[in-house]
Design a protein around this motif. Structure first.
Motif, PDB file in Angstrom:
ATOM      1  N   PRO A   1       0.835  -1.214   0.000  1.00 30.30           N
ATOM      2  CA  PRO A   1       0.000   0.000   0.000  1.00 30.30           C
ATOM      3  C   PRO A   1       0.866   1.259   0.000  1.00 30.30           C
ATOM      4  N   LYS A   2       0.337   2.311  -0.544  1.00 27.88           N
ATOM      5  CA  LYS A   2       1.058   3.575  -0.596  1.00 27.88           C
ATOM      6  C   LYS A   2       1.390   4.040   0.813  1.00 27.88           C
ATOM      7  N   GLY A   3       2.656   4.346   1.046  1.00 28.75           N
ATOM      8  CA  GLY A   3       3.104   4.812   2.344  1.00 28.75           C
ATOM      9  C   GLY A   3       3.433   3.716   3.331  1.00 28.75           C
ATOM     10  N   ALA A   4       3.194   2.436   2.950  1.00 29.19           N
ATOM     11  CA  ALA A   4       3.481   1.323   3.860  1.00 29.19           C
ATOM     12  C   ALA A   4       4.985   1.134   4.003  1.00 29.19           C
ATOM     13  N   LYS A   5       5.409   0.700   5.182  1.00 32.95           N
ATOM     14  CA  LYS A   5       6.821   0.461   5.457  1.00 32.95           C
ATOM     15  C   LYS A   5       7.048  -1.030   5.612  1.00 32.95           C
ATOM     16  N   TRP A   6       7.293  -1.699   4.481  1.00 33.55           N
ATOM     17  CA  TRP A   6       7.569  -3.136   4.485  1.00 33.55           C
ATOM     18  C   TRP A   6       9.067  -3.375   4.605  1.00 33.55           C
ATOM     19  N   ALA A   7       9.387  -4.580   4.986  1.00 32.73           N
ATOM     20  CA  ALA A   7      10.796  -4.980   5.009  1.00 32.73           C
ATOM     21  C   ALA A   7      11.356  -5.007   3.592  1.00 32.73           C
ATOM     22  N   ASP A   8      12.691  -4.904   3.487  1.00 31.65           N
ATOM     23  CA  ASP A   8      13.320  -5.030   2.174  1.00 31.65           C
ATOM     24  C   ASP A   8      13.001  -6.398   1.580  1.00 31.65           C
ATOM     25  N   PRO A   9      12.822  -6.493   0.260  1.00 39.22           N
ATOM     26  CA  PRO A   9      12.479  -7.777  -0.348  1.00 39.22           C
ATOM     27  C   PRO A   9      13.627  -8.767  -0.256  1.00 39.22           C
ATOM     28  N   PRO A  10      13.348 -10.070  -0.373  1.00 40.32           N
ATOM     29  CA  PRO A  10      14.419 -11.075  -0.351  1.00 40.32           C
ATOM     30  C   PRO A  10      15.375 -10.905  -1.521  1.00 40.32           C
TER      31      PRO A  10
END
Length: 694
Positions: free
Chosen positions: A184-193
């Motif tokens: 989602p816009k503005g979401a703070k996810w972990a860096d991808p694998p």
């Protein structure tokens, strides 16, 4: 286009702060002497010695490029940016009148056009990106020829002066292994694998390798869109050699299907500009590189060897006809050679080599007759005293430009003209003329293991008095297939200034003494090189000025291996610093960035097939004998000898309740001295550890 050099001088505050930080690096002897002197005398003595703060004041010359008519030399003047903690360099020129002029700021790789009217170089555009530039001397103007997304390297003019070839990294075409939903816009996810499938996925100094490959390009000398000449998932780099008609280019690459598993099997390839066809002109098992073409186009020179999977193999000079036929060894010479360049004036190929710790320049005719032209090539000014030649260029009139160094002089620009050698720069006179450096003498001796003659160098403290007794540091080179030599070393000068005699040795296994000498340690390292080092220590003690009860030992990489091996074999040293070592060959062979190389050249095979062999040669096998206070010192980003090697040894020593410490240098790769502050920290911690164990 003349610019003003930024100030390289210390602020009074920073100088005072750095001296305070490193004040503990003096030996016990030096500390006692300073405490007995008056404040004024101590200050005077301190200023006359080479000190840690002086590292940032050093400069050195490199990449000497002489104009085709021999009248002018452009070179890179390197210095250390104290505010950004890095080595930087600018292009300077010595013109036909002998005047020394600044030319281009923050630039590298100067290359003259064939007619001498222009200079190509790599510089920074307005966005701070590395681009290919050209300087027109008549107009005194420079402009960018490219707008690249990656930095160019290996720039080389075509003989007609109309095009410039270079290498540049190109991203491989790859699809993601798995598709993830959009965040989602503005979401703070972990860096991808990170998905890794290639054999060699990281490299010391570069980190984890992106999916990119180096390819050959050409661009018009008037600027425009570069044209990519090579394709495929292969790296192309090194020397570019144009044919005399400017229609073809020779390069070296490993384009074999199993190139990842056979890293030493490169070939010389011919690339046609008209149709971008690529044809191999060599086909043996082994490395072939550094192509060079005679001016008449009839003879191609290159360097390499037939791969016999030895730890060290002598790289020699070969020639072949322009069509790739009649390949033959031009030189019967038991030293590795490099950088061949044709000279009509000298009627042969010029090349460099290192003999007994000294880098030299020579020429060989097409009849195989060799003649040495110069000694002391090198531009080393920081770190340890590794022997290695500087690059060189030759003018149409036979004049040659290169850099020279000695134990008392960092790399300076030199010119050789019909046997007359002139050192043209004196970049460090303002600093070193006011310093008392540690003087260096050579000493040879027979080893206790087989009476093999071993070469060493001894650096004594400034104001040395042979009637006194001094503590000794045995400083061991890495490689192990490398060589120390009679070149300048900032690290060792700092050790000498702290009151130590510094001993550095080329034990068996070192290069520059022939292939047999180097391969004394083939599948046997560490081995009798330990005996060579102990014989070196005994020889210096016999000179009468070393206190045999205050011996210290340190070394990095292969020198770290030998330091750990030494303290597992003898207790004669008061303290040791084991820098960036291999402690367990089994784990190293599977975690080093060059793990596709080591198991088949330095060992008889894969570690699980030769477990006993790997462990027998590992310093960890001797850790139960260690009583010496030991410091481990390694960069946390070291992928050549990963810090896990140091961690194993540190933890083993701690379990045995040995006096031990581990120094981790954040962000540092295997080349710890790449950043000046890291070099200062390395030497300061080594000397403080030794001073703590008098």
């Amino acid at each position: 286009m003349v610019w003003v050099i930024p100030s390289r001088k210390f602020s009074a505050f920073f100088a005072a702060f750095l001296l305070l930080l490193l004040s503990g690096s003096h030996s016990i002897v030096a500390q006692k002497q300073l405490s007995e002197d008056t404040d004024q005398t101590a200050k005077s003595t301190n200023d006359s010695l080479f000190q840690p703060k002086d590292i940032f004041q050093l400069e050195f010359a490199s990449d000497a490029q002489i104009s085709p008519d021999g009248s002018t030399i452009v070179y890179r003047r390197n210095w250390f940016d104290i505010m950004n903690d890095r080595s930087v360099g600018d292009l300077w020129m010595i013109n036909a009148a002998g005047k020394h002029l600044p030319m281009i700021e923050s630039a590298t790789s100067p290359r003259w056009s064939p007619d001498g009217t222009r200079l190509a170089y790599v510089g920074l555009d307005r966005n701070g990106k590395r681009q290919l530039f050209c300087h027109w001397f008549a107009e005194d103007r420079s402009t960018a020829l490219t707008h690249l997304t990656e930095s160019p390297s290996g720039i080389t003019w075509s003989p007609d002066g109309k095009q410039i070839a270079f290498f540049m990294s190109v991203a491989a075409k790859a699809k993601p292994f798995a598709t993830l939903p959009a965040k989602p816009k503005g979401a703070k996810w972990a860096d991808p694998p990170k998905m890794i499938t290639k054999l060699r996925y990281r490299s010391d100094g570069a980190g984890f390798l992106p999916d990119k490959f180096s390819h050959l390009f050409v661009v018009s000398a008037d600027g425009g869109s570069p044209r990519q000449l090579t394709t495929g998932d292969f790296n192309h780099n090194g020397t570019v050699a144009w044919t005399s008609d400017s229609k073809e280019i020779l390069i070296s690459a490993n384009r074999h299907e199993d190139h990842e598993y056979q890293p030493n099997n490169s070939e010389i390839y011919r690339v046609r500009l008209a149709d971008r066809s690529i044809t191999a002109v060599t086909d043996r098992v082994g490395p072939d590189g550094s192509p060079a073409i005679s001016d008449d186009g009839k003879t191609i020179a290159f360097v390499g060897y037939d791969d016999k999977f030895l730890g060290n193999q002598t790289q020699t000079l070969y020639v072949m006809d322009s069509d790739g036929g009649n390949k033959r060894k031009l030189l019967e010479f038991d030293r590795s050679v490099g950088s061949p360049k044709w000279s009509n004036f000298h009627k042969g190929f010029l090349f460099t080599y290192v003999d007994q710790g000294n880098a030299k320049l020579a020429v060989v005719s097409l009849d195989g007759e060799m003649k040495k032209l110069a000694d002391n090539l090198g531009s080393n000014c920081i770190g340890r005293p590794y022997a290695g030649p500087s690059s060189f260029t030759v003018a149409d009139n036979g004049a040659i430009a290169f850099c020279v160094t000695t134990p008392m002089m960092p790399g300076e620009l030199a010119r050789l003209d019909e046997g007359d050698l002139q050192v043209l720069t004196h970049l460090n006179n303002d600093l070193l003329e006011h310093k008392v450096l540690g003087e260096v003498t050579e000493q040879r001796f027979p080893s206790s293991a087989g009476e093999l003659e071993i070469q060493s160098w001894i650096m004594v403290p400034p104001n040395f008095d042979p009637s006194k007794k001094y503590p000794l540091i045995l400083e061991i080179h890495g490689g192990p297939f490398a060589a120390y030599g009679d070149v300048f070393s900032a690290e060792l000068q700092l050790m000498a200034s702290a009151g130590y005699v510094v001993l550095y040795v080329n034990p068996r296994g070192s290069t520059s003494y022939g292939q047999d000498f180097a391969n004394e340690i083939h599948h046997n390292y560490p081995g009798q090189d330990y005996d060579d080092l102990m014989s070196a220590v005994d020889t210096v003690i016999a000179n009468g000025y070393v206190d045999k009860d205050r011996l210290y030992v340190t070394g990095g990489s292969g020198g770290g291996v030998l330091t750990a091996w030494i303290i597992g074999s003898t207790n004669r040293f008061k303290a040791a610093v084991v820098a960036k070592p291999v402690i367990n060959w089994y784990s190293f062979a599977l975690t080093s960035d060059a793990y596709n190389f080591f198991y088949k050249y330095w060992f008889p095979g894969l570690p699980w097939d030769h477990t006993e062999h790997y462990m027998k040669r590992s310093p960890i096998s001797k850790v139960g004998n260690v009583e010496t206070p030991t410091m481990l010192l390694t960069g946390e980003a070291d992928y050549r000898t990963p810090i896990s090697e140091s961690e194993q040894y540190y933890q083993a020593l701690k379990l045995r309740k040995i006096d031990a410490a581990m120094v981790r240098i954040p962000g540092a790769s295997h080349g710890i001295a790449a950043r000046p502050s890291h070099l200062l920290a390395k030497v300061a911690y080594i000397l403080k550890w030794f001073a703590t164990h008098p």
